[in-house]
Design a protein around this motif. Structure first.
Motif, PDB file in Angstrom:
ATOM      1  N   ALA A 113      17.079  -3.710  -6.217  1.00 38.62           N
ATOM      2  CA  ALA A 113      16.533  -4.865  -5.501  1.00 38.62           C
ATOM      3  C   ALA A 113      16.381  -4.565  -4.008  1.00 38.62           C
ATOM      4  CB  ALA A 113      17.440  -6.082  -5.710  1.00 38.62           C
ATOM      5  N   ILE A 114      17.383  -3.900  -3.431  1.00 46.24           N
ATOM      6  CA  ILE A 114      17.297  -3.544  -2.012  1.00 46.24           C
ATOM      7  C   ILE A 114      16.162  -2.546  -1.793  1.00 46.24           C
ATOM      8  CG2 ILE A 114      18.500  -2.460  -0.074  1.00 46.24           C
ATOM      9  CD1 ILE A 114      21.123  -3.456  -1.326  1.00 46.24           C
ATOM     10  N   GLY A 115      16.026  -1.588  -2.702  1.00 44.57           N
ATOM     11  CA  GLY A 115      14.928  -0.640  -2.604  1.00 44.57           C
ATOM     12  C   GLY A 115      13.581  -1.335  -2.703  1.00 44.57           C
ATOM     13  N   LEU A 116      13.503  -2.332  -3.582  1.00 46.47           N
ATOM     14  CA  LEU A 116      12.269  -3.103  -3.732  1.00 46.47           C
ATOM     15  C   LEU A 116      11.917  -3.830  -2.440  1.00 46.47           C
ATOM     16  CD1 LEU A 116       9.983  -4.299  -5.468  1.00 46.47           C
ATOM     17  CD2 LEU A 116      11.595  -6.060  -6.227  1.00 46.47           C
ATOM     18  N   VAL A 117      12.919  -4.415  -1.798  1.00 43.55           N
ATOM     19  CA  VAL A 117      12.685  -5.106  -0.517  1.00 43.55           C
ATOM     20  C   VAL A 117      12.171  -4.116   0.526  1.00 43.55           C
ATOM     21  CG1 VAL A 117      13.793  -6.309   1.405  1.00 43.55           C
ATOM     22  CG2 VAL A 117      14.366  -6.933  -0.949  1.00 43.55           C
ATOM     23  N   ASN A 118      12.797  -2.941   0.591  1.00 43.95           N
ATOM     24  CA  ASN A 118      12.310  -1.904   1.509  1.00 43.95           C
ATOM     25  C   ASN A 118      10.852  -1.570   1.225  1.00 43.95           C
ATOM     26  OD1 ASN A 118      14.585  -1.446   3.110  1.00 43.95           O
ATOM     27  ND2 ASN A 118      15.429   0.095   1.732  1.00 43.95           N
ATOM     28  N   GLY A 119      10.538  -1.430  -0.059  1.00 44.32           N
ATOM     29  CA  GLY A 119       9.175  -1.098  -0.449  1.00 44.32           C
ATOM     30  C   GLY A 119       8.174  -2.164  -0.051  1.00 44.32           C
ATOM     31  N   ILE A 120       8.559  -3.415  -0.220  1.00 38.30           N
ATOM     32  CA  ILE A 120       7.667  -4.529   0.154  1.00 38.30           C
ATOM     33  C   ILE A 120       7.419  -4.530   1.656  1.00 38.30           C
ATOM     34  CG2 ILE A 120       7.515  -7.041   0.323  1.00 38.30           C
ATOM     35  CD1 ILE A 120       8.973  -7.175  -2.379  1.00 38.30           C
ATOM     36  N   VAL A 121       8.493  -4.342   2.429  1.00 39.80           N
ATOM     37  CA  VAL A 121       8.370  -4.346   3.892  1.00 39.80           C
ATOM     38  C   VAL A 121       7.468  -3.205   4.359  1.00 39.80           C
ATOM     39  CG1 VAL A 121       9.626  -4.015   6.063  1.00 39.80           C
ATOM     40  CG2 VAL A 121      10.592  -5.475   4.272  1.00 39.80           C
ATOM     41  N   VAL A 122       7.646  -2.033   3.763  1.00 42.30           N
ATOM     42  CA  VAL A 122       6.860  -0.867   4.161  1.00 42.30           C
ATOM     43  C   VAL A 122       5.423  -0.942   3.644  1.00 42.30           C
ATOM     44  CG1 VAL A 122       6.613   1.636   3.841  1.00 42.30           C
ATOM     45  CG2 VAL A 122       8.858   0.656   4.353  1.00 42.30           C
ATOM     46  N   THR A 123       5.270  -1.321   2.377  1.00 40.11           N
ATOM     47  CA  THR A 123       3.959  -1.257   1.736  1.00 40.11           C
ATOM     48  C   THR A 123       3.055  -2.432   2.084  1.00 40.11           C
ATOM     49  OG1 THR A 123       4.959  -0.072  -0.120  1.00 40.11           O
ATOM     50  CG2 THR A 123       2.779  -1.020  -0.474  1.00 40.11           C
ATOM     51  N   TYR A 124       3.599  -3.638   2.025  1.00 40.18           N
ATOM     52  CA  TYR A 124       2.762  -4.824   2.223  1.00 40.18           C
ATOM     53  C   TYR A 124       2.811  -5.377   3.642  1.00 40.18           C
ATOM     54  CZ  TYR A 124       2.151  -4.747  -2.809  1.00 40.18           C
ATOM     55  OH  TYR A 124       1.819  -4.369  -4.090  1.00 40.18           O
ATOM     56  N   LEU A 125       3.963  -5.262   4.308  1.00 42.98           N
ATOM     57  CA  LEU A 125       4.046  -5.718   5.694  1.00 42.98           C
ATOM     58  C   LEU A 125       3.710  -4.603   6.670  1.00 42.98           C
ATOM     59  CD1 LEU A 125       7.264  -7.952   5.550  1.00 42.98           C
ATOM     60  CD2 LEU A 125       4.865  -8.582   5.201  1.00 42.98           C
ATOM     61  N   ARG A 126       3.569  -3.377   6.134  1.00 46.36           N
ATOM     62  CA  ARG A 126       3.135  -2.202   6.889  1.00 46.36           C
ATOM     63  C   ARG A 126       4.026  -1.893   8.099  1.00 46.36           C
ATOM     64  NH1 ARG A 126      -1.104  -0.293   4.538  1.00 46.36           N
ATOM     65  NH2 ARG A 126      -2.573  -1.628   3.424  1.00 46.36           N
ATOM     66  N   ARG A 209      -6.286   6.586  -2.533  1.00 47.85           N
ATOM     67  CA  ARG A 209      -6.714   5.201  -2.774  1.00 47.85           C
ATOM     68  C   ARG A 209      -8.163   5.171  -3.254  1.00 47.85           C
ATOM     69  NH1 ARG A 209      -5.009   3.443   1.556  1.00 47.85           N
ATOM     70  NH2 ARG A 209      -3.108   2.375   0.873  1.00 47.85           N
ATOM     71  N   LEU A 210      -9.000   5.985  -2.619  1.00 42.56           N
ATOM     72  CA  LEU A 210     -10.412   6.036  -3.016  1.00 42.56           C
ATOM     73  C   LEU A 210     -10.589   6.631  -4.411  1.00 42.56           C
ATOM     74  CD1 LEU A 210     -12.024   7.232   0.357  1.00 42.56           C
ATOM     75  CD2 LEU A 210     -12.105   4.935  -0.649  1.00 42.56           C
ATOM     76  N   ALA A 211      -9.627   7.463  -4.818  1.00 46.67           N
ATOM     77  CA  ALA A 211      -9.687   8.079  -6.147  1.00 46.67           C
ATOM     78  C   ALA A 211      -9.180   7.132  -7.235  1.00 46.67           C
ATOM     79  CB  ALA A 211      -8.868   9.364  -6.156  1.00 46.67           C
ATOM     80  N   GLY A 212      -8.776   5.948  -6.857  1.00 49.28           N
ATOM     81  CA  GLY A 212      -8.344   4.965  -7.841  1.00 49.28           C
ATOM     82  C   GLY A 212      -6.863   4.963  -8.133  1.00 49.28           C
ATOM     83  N   ILE A 213      -6.083   5.732  -7.381  1.00 53.18           N
ATOM     84  CA  ILE A 213      -4.630   5.763  -7.577  1.00 53.18           C
ATOM     85  C   ILE A 213      -4.020   4.483  -7.001  1.00 53.18           C
ATOM     86  CG2 ILE A 213      -2.487   6.933  -6.891  1.00 53.18           C
ATOM     87  CD1 ILE A 213      -4.056   9.549  -6.920  1.00 53.18           C
ATOM     88  N   PRO A 214      -3.167   3.800  -7.756  1.00 48.92           N
ATOM     89  CA  PRO A 214      -2.542   2.564  -7.256  1.00 48.92           C
ATOM     90  C   PRO A 214      -1.477   2.884  -6.204  1.00 48.92           C
ATOM     91  CG  PRO A 214      -1.658   3.115  -9.419  1.00 48.92           C
ATOM     92  CD  PRO A 214      -2.744   4.099  -9.138  1.00 48.92           C
ATOM     93  N   VAL A 215      -1.902   3.090  -4.977  1.00 51.32           N
ATOM     94  CA  VAL A 215      -1.018   3.559  -3.911  1.00 51.32           C
ATOM     95  C   VAL A 215       0.131   2.594  -3.665  1.00 51.32           C
ATOM     96  CG1 VAL A 215      -0.873   4.109  -1.457  1.00 51.32           C
ATOM     97  CG2 VAL A 215      -2.836   4.906  -2.801  1.00 51.32           C
ATOM     98  N   ALA A 216      -0.186   1.310  -3.468  1.00 53.03           N
ATOM     99  CA  ALA A 216       0.856   0.329  -3.149  1.00 53.03           C
ATOM    100  C   ALA A 216       1.885   0.231  -4.271  1.00 53.03           C
ATOM    101  CB  ALA A 216       0.225  -1.034  -2.880  1.00 53.03           C
ATOM    102  N   ARG A 217       1.416   0.168  -5.505  1.00 50.16           N
ATOM    103  CA  ARG A 217       2.332   0.036  -6.630  1.00 50.16           C
ATOM    104  C   ARG A 217       3.212   1.276  -6.781  1.00 50.16           C
ATOM    105  NH1 ARG A 217      -0.401  -0.660 -12.342  1.00 50.16           N
ATOM    106  NH2 ARG A 217      -0.599   1.605 -12.129  1.00 50.16           N
TER     107      ARG A 217
END
Length: 324
Positions: A113-126, A209-217
């Motif tokens: 869960a903590i790792g997920l929060v880190n991922g959200i902050v980095v990936t979606y909040l940039r 990303r342009l190649a269709g790889i789900p980068v954020a996920r």
């Protein structure tokens, strides 16, 4: 070609492909081991080698997760703090009467869960990964002390099979867990689409990303996996020590993990990395620490050695990544 260069080239050709690219690191490991063996009769004894393997097991588990993440161009400086928090949570849950394995499972979930929060902050909040995870590490460092109230919390006989058990009566259970995690991470990185996506993202995120790889996920899953393995590291720590104690895990563990991964050749900028190199890096740091203890060198030199090795590895990593 000098005799030394020729010898190195022969060694490189003689090694399996997974090891041949790490011939220099393997040579340093062998030299340090040989030097210590000549100076201390205790180094090559069974009890000492088992002790070293148990000491590096937690580092190996965390380093496996960080290798996957760094291959994709990410970084997480909170893994040591996650381990500190989860080792405290595991101990307190067991003391409160929760089944030991249930407590361990909850600790793993908390780490993820903590790792997920880190991922959200980095990936979606940039937020820059370095800043985000360092902030998380600081918060968790304080939380780890609050959880155990700054005192040692004994778990008695709980988790003994994990902390002190042996497989086939010889191999410590901690080592079996670490080997299984590293093997699974290595297979994932080399033979799965998920691993190939991580390499592509680390090499060029925009192109991926342009190649269709789900980068954020993919990045979100990598941060979550890193947190999960850090949670496992926390469980292994409390199982091995039989208690949760202040100062266990934290920044020192995190720096050791980062050093092992960087020494192993995983690129700081992403796009390159192997679990074989990471395992060799973990082994080298473990052997260096053990050598310092056996040769009765001032323990403060351990941090000096860690910092020096990390600096040399970072410079080498940078030079390797520069265009020629």
């Amino acid at each position: 070609m000098t005799a030394l260069t020729a010898s190195s080239e022969r060694l490189r050709l003689a090694l399996p492909p997974g090891l041949s690219r790490h011939v220099g690191l393997l040579a340093v490991l062998l030299i340090v081991g040989a030097f210590t063996a000549l100076r201390s009769d205790a180094f090559l004894t069974g009890p000492n080698l088992l002790n070293v393997s148990q000491q590096i097991a937690v580092v190996a588990v965390l380093a496996a997760g960080l290798t996957l993440l760094m291959t994709a161009g990410g970084i997480d400086f909170s893994l040591g703090a996650i381990a500190a928090v989860t080792h405290g949570v595991t101990a307190q849950l067991i003391v409160a009467g929760v089944n030991e394995w249930t407590a361990a499972a909850l600790a793993l979930a908390l780490g993820a869960a903590i790792g997920l929060v880190n991922g959200i902050v980095v990936t979606y909040l940039r937020v820059t990964p370095f800043v985000a995870t360092l902030a998380t590490s600081t918060v968790l460092g304080g939380a780890a002390l609050l959880i155990i109230d700054g005192k040692s919390v004994s778990i008695g006989e709980a988790l003994v099979p994990l902390g002190f058990g042996e497989v086939f009566g010889v191999i410590p259970a901690l080592v079996v867990v670490a080997v299984a995690v590293c093997a699974a991470a290595g297979l994932m990185l080399r033979w799965t689409a998920f691993g190939r996506n991580a390499f592509a993202i680390g090499g060029n995120e925009q192109a991926a990303r342009l190649a269709g790889i789900p980068v954020a996920r993919t990045k979100l899953l990598l941060y979550t996996l890193g947190g999960l393995l850090a949670g496992l590291g926390g469980v292994l720590l409390v199982a091995r020590l039989g208690a949760a104690s202040p100062g266990t895990g934290g920044l020192h563990l995190e720096l050791t993990v980062v050093a092992a991964v960087v020494i192993g050749g995983t690129a700081l900028h992403g796009g390159s990395g192997t679990l074989v190199g990471t395992v060799l890096g973990v082994l080298l740091l473990g052997v260096v620490t053990n050598s310092i203890n056996l040769l009765q060198i001032d323990s403060h030199y351990q941090d000096v050695a860690l910092g020096a090795v990390l600096l040399v590895a970072a410079i080498t990593n940078h030079l390797r990544g520069r265009p020629h």
